[in-house]
Design a protein around this motif. Structure first.
Motif, short mmCIF file in Angstrom:
data_model
loop_
_atom_site.label_atom_id
_atom_site.label_comp_id
_atom_site.label_asym_id
_atom_site.label_seq_id
_atom_site.Cartn_x
_atom_site.Cartn_y
_atom_site.Cartn_z
N SER A 105 -1.24 -63.10 -41.56
CA SER A 105 -1.04 -63.55 -40.24
C SER A 105 0.58 -63.86 -40.29
O SER A 105 1.28 -63.58 -39.48
CB SER A 105 -1.93 -64.78 -39.57
OG SER A 105 -1.40 -65.22 -38.64
N ARG A 114 3.46 -62.06 -38.28
CA ARG A 114 4.22 -62.76 -37.28
C ARG A 114 5.76 -63.13 -37.39
O ARG A 114 6.40 -63.81 -36.94
CB ARG A 114 3.73 -63.83 -37.00
CG ARG A 114 2.08 -63.66 -35.98
CD ARG A 114 1.11 -64.80 -35.87
NE ARG A 114 0.64 -65.59 -36.61
CZ ARG A 114 0.72 -67.04 -36.76
NH1 ARG A 114 1.11 -67.71 -35.83
NH2 ARG A 114 0.08 -67.59 -37.90
N PRO A 163 -4.06 -68.42 -39.11
CA PRO A 163 -4.18 -67.73 -37.79
C PRO A 163 -4.46 -68.22 -36.56
O PRO A 163 -5.29 -69.37 -36.61
CB PRO A 163 -5.50 -66.54 -38.29
CG PRO A 163 -5.08 -66.57 -39.74
CD PRO A 163 -4.69 -68.19 -40.06
N PRO A 164 -3.98 -68.13 -35.31
CA PRO A 164 -3.95 -68.65 -34.15
C PRO A 164 -5.50 -69.11 -33.86
O PRO A 164 -5.84 -69.80 -33.08
CB PRO A 164 -3.38 -67.87 -33.26
CG PRO A 164 -2.23 -67.07 -33.85
CD PRO A 164 -2.97 -66.98 -35.31
N ARG A 165 -6.53 -68.05 -34.05
CA ARG A 165 -7.87 -68.20 -33.63
C ARG A 165 -8.61 -69.21 -34.21
O ARG A 165 -9.71 -69.51 -34.03
CB ARG A 165 -8.45 -67.00 -33.81
CG ARG A 165 -8.73 -66.48 -35.08
CD ARG A 165 -9.25 -64.86 -35.20
NE ARG A 165 -9.51 -64.52 -36.37
CZ ARG A 165 -8.25 -63.76 -37.34
NH1 ARG A 165 -7.17 -63.62 -36.45
NH2 ARG A 165 -8.47 -63.49 -38.28
N LEU A 166 -8.16 -69.66 -35.44
CA LEU A 166 -8.86 -70.90 -36.20
C LEU A 166 -8.40 -72.15 -35.61
O LEU A 166 -7.37 -72.46 -35.32
CB LEU A 166 -8.49 -70.71 -37.51
CG LEU A 166 -8.91 -69.50 -38.45
CD1 LEU A 166 -8.48 -69.36 -39.92
CD2 LEU A 166 -10.22 -69.35 -38.30
N PRO A 167 -9.43 -73.17 -35.48
CA PRO A 167 -9.24 -74.28 -35.03
C PRO A 167 -8.47 -75.31 -36.07
O PRO A 167 -8.78 -75.01 -37.38
CB PRO A 167 -10.61 -74.80 -34.77
CG PRO A 167 -11.61 -74.00 -35.52
CD PRO A 167 -10.93 -72.81 -35.90
#
Length: 148
Positions: free
Chosen positions: A111, A115, A61-65
């Protein structure tokens, strides 16, 4: 679907070996441990295969670093868990850890499905079938954790 194939192949081969006289594999639980270990060996190695790795990094998921670091860590944990499943004294702990890992990684599958990403050149599984498989794998790992 490939992980399911390796799980079944590992289970069947171990069960046949047990029936053929390999005492360490004589029973459904040791065969299940081998099947799960083979599945996690294959999926763990996939985290490091360039074509698969790129898709797995994209699944995070894009929010995870640091998705690259997350993919590396989960791959290593799957490989360590696979080895742990094969050692009777660590099988229960390894299975419990792998069950928790699969639960923790499930949002990446959601996710990716949302997507419409691909993995290794093929579209990821739709979320419905993937959820069923994930529940099945977690249940098998939990069975080993509780029975070992």
């Amino acid at each position: 679907m490939a992980p399911l194939v390796f799980l079944v192949i590992g289970f069947v081969l171990a069960r046949v070996a047990g029936l053929a006289g390999v005492d360490a594999l004589d029973g459904w639980l040791p065969a299940l441990r081998v099947g799960l270990a083979l599945m996690f060996l294959v999926t763990g190695l996939a985290h490091f295969a360039p074509k698969m790795r790129a898709g797995m990094i994209a699944m995070v998921p894009p929010r995870l670093p640091r998705p690259d670091l997350l993919v590396t860590a989960t791959g290593v944990l799957e490989l360590v868990g696979a080895v742990g499943l094969l050692i009777p004294g660590t099988a229960a702990l390894a299975a419990a850890g792998l069950a928790l890992l699969m639960i923790a990684m499930f949002p990446a599958n959601v996710s990716a499905a949302r997507r419409k990403l691909s993995l290794g050149g093929r579209p990821v599984e739709p979320i419905g079938p993937r959820t069923v498989l994930q529940v099945f794998w977690v249940a098998l790992a939990a069975t080993v954790a509780l029975a070992a």
